[in-house]
Design a protein around this motif. Structure first.
Motif, PDB file in Angstrom:
ATOM      1  N   SER A 108      -5.055  -6.540  -8.598  1.00 33.44           N
ATOM      2  CA  SER A 108      -5.596  -5.568  -8.245  1.00 33.44           C
ATOM      3  C   SER A 108      -5.378  -4.596  -8.320  1.00 33.44           C
ATOM      4  N   LEU A 109      -4.150  -3.913  -8.301  1.00 34.56           N
ATOM      5  CA  LEU A 109      -3.317  -2.887  -7.898  1.00 34.56           C
ATOM      6  C   LEU A 109      -2.607  -2.602  -9.473  1.00 34.56           C
TER       7      LEU A 109
ATOM      8  N   TYR B  66       2.013   6.704  -6.699  1.00 35.48           N
ATOM      9  CA  TYR B  66       1.114   7.611  -6.924  1.00 35.48           C
ATOM     10  C   TYR B  66       1.517   9.627  -6.730  1.00 35.48           C
TER      11      TYR B  66
ATOM     12  N   TRP C  51      -1.766  -8.993  -5.394  1.00 39.00           N
ATOM     13  CA  TRP C  51      -1.410  -7.554  -5.382  1.00 39.00           C
ATOM     14  C   TRP C  51      -1.612  -7.272  -6.609  1.00 39.00           C
TER      15      TRP C  51
ATOM     16  N   CYS D  59       5.679  -5.048  -3.289  1.00 36.37           N
ATOM     17  CA  CYS D  59       4.411  -6.134  -3.168  1.00 36.37           C
ATOM     18  C   CYS D  59       5.671  -7.721  -3.172  1.00 36.37           C
TER      19      CYS D  59
ATOM     20  N   TYR E  63       2.147   1.701  -3.614  1.00 33.28           N
ATOM     21  CA  TYR E  63       1.439   2.022  -4.434  1.00 33.28           C
ATOM     22  C   TYR E  63       1.483   3.867  -4.336  1.00 33.28           C
TER      23      TYR E  63
ATOM     24  N   PHE F   6       5.780  -0.652  -7.172  1.00 34.32           N
ATOM     25  CA  PHE F   6       4.898  -0.640  -6.732  1.00 34.32           C
ATOM     26  C   PHE F   6       5.098  -2.391  -6.386  1.00 34.32           C
TER      27      PHE F   6
ATOM     28  N   LEU G  67       0.870  -0.645  -0.281  1.00 33.69           N
ATOM     29  CA  LEU G  67      -0.189  -0.119  -0.222  1.00 33.69           C
ATOM     30  C   LEU G  67       0.606   1.177  -0.139  1.00 33.69           C
TER      31      LEU G  67
ATOM     32  N   THR H 188      -3.740  -0.770 -12.726  1.00 35.78           N
ATOM     33  CA  THR H 188      -4.347   0.532 -12.625  1.00 35.78           C
ATOM     34  C   THR H 188      -3.628   1.918 -12.755  1.00 35.78           C
TER      35      THR H 188
END
Length: 481
Positions: free
Chosen positions: A275-276, A215, A272, A233, A211, A229, A208, A279
């Motif tokens: 899911s991310l 960002y 992970w 992970c 990420y 990211f 998290l 994006t």
């Protein structure tokens, strides 16, 4: 006396003059700046190509065809490297080709052909144009930009570094096997509070926070964001065990957490990523995750440790020698990574701006801080706090590099550029740990110096006090006698 014209007629006349003057100037500028399109076809090894794809230290000959070329044209063809990031990605030879040296292909429509060599110097993206000049630096015709991709080549230095690292890790884990205690590991697994803290920190906080950092810093550079990211992970790295041992943490807990986090990566990493990661870069290939590499990490951890435990069971004397060698060997291992490792990956410093530096510092340092704070809140021992903190902050960057290579394989060398982030994290991670180790060694040296002062012979006052305190004993002894 001059006649007085109405105001609106004067304004109309002035506007007309301005429009005519502006149109004339615009036509002149357009005639000067407008460059006709030069139609170009490229071939490499008799194969038509739209993009030049080469590796570092690789040279390719490019054959070009100029179609619908004007018969009356004269001058030179320039091959211009339009490089916007100021990095010397490629070398072109020759950069200037006289028109009279080109070969005539067909008379109608008129077509010419020639060739130039392209050599890859440094990974990255650039583009080239073929420009017809009149010989006096006046561009007459120019082609559309031709994209060039320079990929990182496989160097002997990289292979040497990887094989030496693998060998050193195996030796280090054999020595650790001679230092760990299976009873403590069994007790830790029986009450897995500390491993649970480390696992939660590793696979909840680190993904998290990586990420969010990406960002905030790399929102407009998706490859770098993805690299950060995926580093967050990844499971704990083998370096965490070495640093835990050097800084006085629980080696048994560190080894246990490393094994658990590596096995958990089989489930946590794809969760992970699916899911991310999409994006960040939607079109990446995320189905072929490096499960084989994760399995090899688990095997590479268990087998050397088992050899060390076997040596300890068969010969306590040999195990003691190997245990004593663990600390100097660990220091040698760290020095090798911080010197030869930096030299082998020196290319990253070309992309090393303030964003990369901040990301490389923030991720491991926040991991260290979070692991330590949560362990303190759970009232763990100091040795366990050190182990959990280090295990949280140190990532296995080899896993993230493997995922990046697969995910961005169709966008090369974007994957090689994104690899800059995990390498930067691995480079920045030892900085606070080295400072902590130096402080620890200084304190140990001071403690030894203090112990030496205690062993100094008594001075006169101490002898006087000792004799005074001994007097009653002697008196009592005489009375008793």
């Amino acid at each position: 006396m001059c006649p007085l014209y109405p105001v609106h007629l004067v304004l109309m006349y002035g506007a007309l003059v301005v429009c005519v003057w502006t149109a004339g100037i615009g036509a002149v500028v357009a005639s000067v700046s407008e460059v006709a399109l030069l139609k170009v076809r490229l071939h490499i090894n008799d194969t038509p190509v739209d993009t030049l794809d080469i590796q570092e230290d690789e040279e390719k000959m490019v054959i070009f065809y100029l179609d619908d070329f004007p018969l009356q044209a004269a001058g030179d063809i320039f091959i211009k490297d339009e490089n916007y990031d100021k990095l010397n990605h490629l070398e072109i030879q020759p950069e200037r080709i006289p028109l009279d040296s080109l070969s005539k292909e067909k008379p109608d429509p008129y077509s010419l052909s020639g060739s130039f060599n392209v050599s890859g110097n440094f990974l990255g993206f650039t583009q080239v144009r073929l420009v017809l000049s009149d010989g006096n630096d006046q561009e007459l015709m120019a082609s559309e930009p031709i994209k060039v991709k320079v990929q990182r080549g496989q160097r002997v230095l990289d292979k040497i570094f990887i094989h030496v690292i693998i060998l050193m890790v195996i030796v280090a884990y054999v020595n650790m096997g001679c230092a760990i205690d299976l009873k403590i590991i069994k007790e830790t697994l029986r009450r897995p509070v500390a491993p649970a803290i480390g696992l939660a920190s590793q696979y909840l906080f680190m993904p998290l926070v990586s990420y969010l950092i990406g960002y905030g810093i790399f929102y407009d550079t998706h490859a770098m964001w993805l690299g950060l990211f995926l580093t967050g992970c990844s499971p704990g790295g083998g370096g965490s065990n070495i640093w835990t041992y050097l800084l006085g943490g629980s080696l048994d807990l560190s080894v246990t957490m490393t094994f658990i986090s590596t096995v958990t990566a089989f489930a946590a990493l794809p969760i992970w990523v699916y899911s991310l990661a999409r994006t960040i870069v939607q079109d990446g290939h995320y189905t072929n995750l490096p499960y084989k590499n994760i399995a090899m990490l688990a095997i590479g951890l268990v087998v050397p440790l088992s050899i060390g435990l076997l040596i300890k069971w068969k010969s306590e004397r040999v195990a003691l020698v190997l245990k004593r060698l663990l600390k100097p060997f660990s220091i040698l291992f760290i020095v090798f990574i911080m010197t030869f490792g930096v030299y082998a990956n020196f290319y990253i410093f070309a992309y090393f701006d303030w964003k990369v530096a901040v990301a490389g510092l923030l991720l491991p340092w926040l991991g260290f801080a979070f692991g330590a704070v949560v362990s303190l809140m759970c009232h763990r021992k100091l040795e366990e706090i050190i182990a959990i903190s280090i295990e949280t902050g140190i990532q296995n960057t080899g896993i993230s590099i493997g995922v990046l290579k697969v995910a961005l394989q169709d966008y090369a060398p974007m994957g090689d550029i994104a690899v800059v982030i995990p390498i930067a994290v691995a480079t920045m991670t030892p900085i606070p740990l080295t400072v902590a180790y130096i402080i620890k060694r200084v304190q140990e040296c001071r403690g030894k110096a203090g112990n030496l002062k205690v062993e100094v012979p008594f001075d006169k006052d101490d002898n006087h006090a000792l004799s005074a305190s001994a007097t009653p004993l002697h008196k009592n002894a005489s009375i008793l006698a």
